[in-house]
Design an enzyme around this catalytic site. Structure first.
Site, PDB file in Angstrom:
ATOM      1  N   ALA A  38      12.819  -9.172 -29.471  1.00  0.00           N
ATOM      2  CA  ALA A  38      14.076  -9.444 -30.179  1.00  0.00           C
ATOM      3  C   ALA A  38      14.121 -10.913 -30.587  1.00  0.00           C
ATOM      4  CB  ALA A  38      15.266  -9.097 -29.283  1.00  0.00           C
ATOM      5  N   CYS A  82       0.825  -1.205   0.000  1.00  0.00           N
ATOM      6  CA  CYS A  82       0.000   0.000   0.000  1.00  0.00           C
ATOM      7  C   CYS A  82       0.859   1.255   0.000  1.00  0.00           C
ATOM      8  CB  CYS A  82      -0.891   0.007   1.239  1.00  0.00           C
ATOM      9  SG  CYS A  82      -2.037  -1.379   1.299  1.00  0.00           S
ATOM     10  N   ASP A 133      15.493 -11.954 -36.262  1.00  0.00           N
ATOM     11  CA  ASP A 133      16.093 -10.785 -36.917  1.00  0.00           C
ATOM     12  C   ASP A 133      15.208  -9.545 -36.843  1.00  0.00           C
ATOM     13  OD1 ASP A 133      18.405 -12.191 -37.677  1.00  0.00           O
ATOM     14  OD2 ASP A 133      17.367 -13.021 -39.415  1.00  0.00           O
ATOM     15  N   ARG A 134      14.341  -9.499 -35.837  1.00  0.00           N
ATOM     16  CA  ARG A 134      13.494  -8.323 -35.613  1.00  0.00           C
ATOM     17  C   ARG A 134      13.690  -7.871 -34.178  1.00  0.00           C
ATOM     18  NH1 ARG A 134       8.571  -9.401 -35.040  1.00  0.00           N
ATOM     19  NH2 ARG A 134       8.727 -11.679 -34.933  1.00  0.00           N
TER      20      ARG A 134
END
Length: 277
Positions: free
Chosen positions: A252, A109, A255-256
């Site tokens: 990732a 909290c 290849d992106r």
């Protein structure tokens, strides 16, 4: 302490056919970490590399800043299993012990995203982090590091049930890789290896999971410059990476990749990209 994998009979249903076989499962067991004889945390982990895990965890929580802060670390002799690890400190910890993990208690909290990030920032300053503002990686290096991590994941190849983490050079060469049923444990193990080796902060950390706040926090405290994860980031992970100056890369794979924060550390274009036809 059990091994890292176990065999279990299963029944597999596939295309209407029934196949009874024995599968290999990743072992999951508790590890209690005590600091100066007092309980500090209990985590479920894959047995093995426990000393690395404890060093990485205590470093990320601000309890230690280097291996010199640990006088001795040993399994407790009053137990029948190697699942209790006692840590004797050589000096007073940087953050007072509360009997529980600090990062894990952030959901209580009166706390919000800003307070959690501020608490991590204090740990970053406590460790006198080496800045890596001049570190640059290209997308091909990140792909290379992730390929290296997959090659090192021998337990995952057998079980399909563990996460992996690896630290790598700016060129994508894997320096150390570790596996665990818990993604945070895998990160603690590999970063703990650097603490034990008195090694400088790693330029690149790659993880076979989503980008959570806690993984970003561990990377920042350890002085990592670029954190690359194969899956999505959470909003708090992105906010923390942005404010702590960490380059966060998500999705990732194949290849992106998507650069979420501090894109200046990722070079435009991949060095190994094929020429346009």
């Amino acid at each position: 302490m059990a091994g890292r994998s176990a065999r279990r009979p299963v029944t597999r249903y596939r295309a209407g056919e029934v196949d009874r076989r024995v599968d290999t499962l990743a072992v999951e067991e508790p590890l209690e970490i005590r600091v100066d004889g007092e309980p500090f945390t209990l985590t479920m982990r894959t047995p093995g590399d426990d000393v690395e895990l404890a060093h990485g965890l205590l470093r990320s929580e601000g309890v230690i800043t280097s291996r010199e802060d640990v006088q001795v670390m040993r399994y407790c002799s009053d137990t029948t299993t190697l699942n209790v690890l006692d840590v004797a400190l050589t000096r007073a910890p940087g953050v007072p012990l509360s009997g529980q993990r600090n990062l894990a208690s952030y959901g209580g909290c009166g706390l919000c995203g800003s307070s959690t990030i501020d608490a991590v920032a204090e740990r970053v300053l406590l460790g006198s982090r080496v800045e890596h503002a001049d570190v640059e990686v290209d997308p091909a290096a990140i792909t290379r590091a992730l390929d290296g991590l997959r090659e090192a994941q021998t337990l995952f190849a057998k079980t399909g049930g563990v996460h992996g983490a690896a630290v790598a050079s700016a060129q994508g060469e894997v320096l150390h890789a570790r596996e665990d049923v818990g993604r945070h444990n895998a990160v603690d193990k590999v970063l703990g290896r650097l603490v034990l080796d008195d090694a400088p902060p790693a330029p690149l950390l790659v993880v076979s999971s989503r980008a959570s706040f806690e993984i970003v926090a561990k990377a920042a405290v350890a002085g990592v410059s670029v954190l690359a994860c194969v899956s999505a980031p959470s909003s708090l992970a992105a906010d923390a990476a942005d404010q702590l100056g960490l380059t966060l890369v998500a999705f990732a794979r194949d290849d992106r990749l998507t650069v979420v924060t501090s894109p200046e550390r990722v070079r435009q274009g991949a060095a190994d990209a094929p020429a346009a036809s």
